[in-house]
Design a protein around this motif. Sequence first.
Motif, short mmCIF file in Angstrom:
data_model
loop_
_atom_site.label_atom_id
_atom_site.label_comp_id
_atom_site.label_asym_id
_atom_site.label_seq_id
_atom_site.Cartn_x
_atom_site.Cartn_y
_atom_site.Cartn_z
N GLU A 147 0.87 -1.17 0.00
CA GLU A 147 0.00 0.00 0.00
C GLU A 147 0.91 1.22 0.00
O GLU A 147 1.53 1.54 1.01
CB GLU A 147 -0.92 -0.01 1.21
N ALA A 148 1.00 1.88 -1.14
CA ALA A 148 1.88 3.03 -1.30
C ALA A 148 1.12 4.34 -1.14
O ALA A 148 -0.08 4.41 -1.40
CB ALA A 148 2.54 2.98 -2.68
N LEU A 208 -1.31 10.60 -9.46
CA LEU A 208 -1.98 9.50 -8.76
C LEU A 208 -2.69 8.59 -9.74
O LEU A 208 -2.60 7.35 -9.64
CB LEU A 208 -2.96 10.06 -7.72
N ALA A 209 -3.39 9.17 -10.69
CA ALA A 209 -4.08 8.36 -11.70
C ALA A 209 -3.07 7.51 -12.49
O ALA A 209 -3.31 6.32 -12.74
CB ALA A 209 -4.88 9.25 -12.65
N ARG A 210 -1.95 8.10 -12.86
CA ARG A 210 -0.93 7.36 -13.62
C ARG A 210 -0.29 6.26 -12.76
O ARG A 210 -0.05 5.15 -13.24
CB ARG A 210 0.15 8.30 -14.14
N ALA A 211 -0.03 6.54 -11.50
CA ALA A 211 0.53 5.52 -10.62
C ALA A 211 -0.42 4.34 -10.50
O ALA A 211 0.00 3.18 -10.55
CB ALA A 211 0.83 6.12 -9.24
N ARG A 212 -1.69 4.62 -10.37
CA ARG A 212 -2.68 3.54 -10.27
C ARG A 212 -2.78 2.74 -11.56
O ARG A 212 -3.04 1.55 -11.53
CB ARG A 212 -4.04 4.12 -9.87
N ASP A 213 -2.59 3.41 -12.71
CA ASP A 213 -2.60 2.71 -14.00
C ASP A 213 -1.36 1.84 -14.19
O ASP A 213 -1.44 0.75 -14.75
CB ASP A 213 -2.65 3.71 -15.16
N ILE A 214 -0.23 2.29 -13.75
CA ILE A 214 1.05 1.65 -14.04
C ILE A 214 1.40 0.55 -13.04
O ILE A 214 1.83 -0.53 -13.43
CB ILE A 214 2.18 2.70 -14.10
N PHE A 215 1.24 0.82 -11.75
CA PHE A 215 1.69 -0.13 -10.73
C PHE A 215 0.58 -1.10 -10.34
O PHE A 215 -0.60 -0.76 -10.40
CB PHE A 215 2.18 0.62 -9.48
N TRP A 235 0.16 -2.33 -7.35
CA TRP A 235 -0.22 -2.21 -5.95
C TRP A 235 -1.14 -1.01 -5.72
O TRP A 235 -1.26 -0.13 -6.55
CB TRP A 235 1.00 -2.10 -5.04
N LYS A 236 -1.75 -1.02 -4.55
CA LYS A 236 -2.65 0.06 -4.16
C LYS A 236 -1.84 1.34 -3.91
O LYS A 236 -0.86 1.31 -3.16
CB LYS A 236 -3.41 -0.34 -2.89
N THR A 237 -2.25 2.43 -4.53
CA THR A 237 -1.58 3.72 -4.33
C THR A 237 -2.62 4.75 -3.95
O THR A 237 -3.63 4.89 -4.63
CB THR A 237 -0.84 4.17 -5.61
N GLU A 238 -2.36 5.45 -2.86
CA GLU A 238 -3.28 6.47 -2.36
C GLU A 238 -2.61 7.84 -2.36
O GLU A 238 -1.39 7.94 -2.36
CB GLU A 238 -3.75 6.13 -0.95
N ALA A 239 -3.43 8.87 -2.31
CA ALA A 239 -2.92 10.24 -2.20
C ALA A 239 -2.39 10.47 -0.80
O ALA A 239 -2.88 9.88 0.17
CB ALA A 239 -4.04 11.23 -2.51
N PHE A 240 -1.42 11.33 -0.67
CA PHE A 240 -0.88 11.71 0.63
C PHE A 240 -1.93 12.50 1.40
O PHE A 240 -2.65 13.32 0.84
CB PHE A 240 0.38 12.56 0.46
#
Length: 128
Positions: free
Chosen positions: A5-6, A103-110, A112-117
């Motif tokens: 969870e990033a 954030l949208a790109r991180a979710r598309d590419i990785f 794992w779960k990625t959330e906003a800070f």
Amino acid sequence: MRQIEAVQRLHLWLETRDGMMLGLGRIQLLELVEELGSLNKAAAAMGMSYRAAWGRMKQTETVIGDPLVERSGPKKGFRLTPLGHEIVRQFRAWHQDVENYALARARDIFSWKTEAFSKDAPKAGAPD
């Protein structure tokens, strides 16, 4: 791969050939000047000296070419100029747009779960 969870963290700033212009710290300083009515109190709230805050503010004003803060009266307080307000608004809008896109790109590419800070989110390794 283990469950990850990033949290996305970005550090954005603008600079010119003349030097540092704007970053999140300077925007926060401007916001605190407006809120507290004092560059000294704003600096203290950010854990920096008045001299450091004054230097950063003057550097930004020099690069931009116009004042962002002005004296608010005989008590030597400060407030933002109309340009100061506009710079804060523009920077915050730009910063939010970049964060949303990243954030949208991180979710598309990785995978794992990625959330906003979030300032309110627990830090890594901190108890829940």
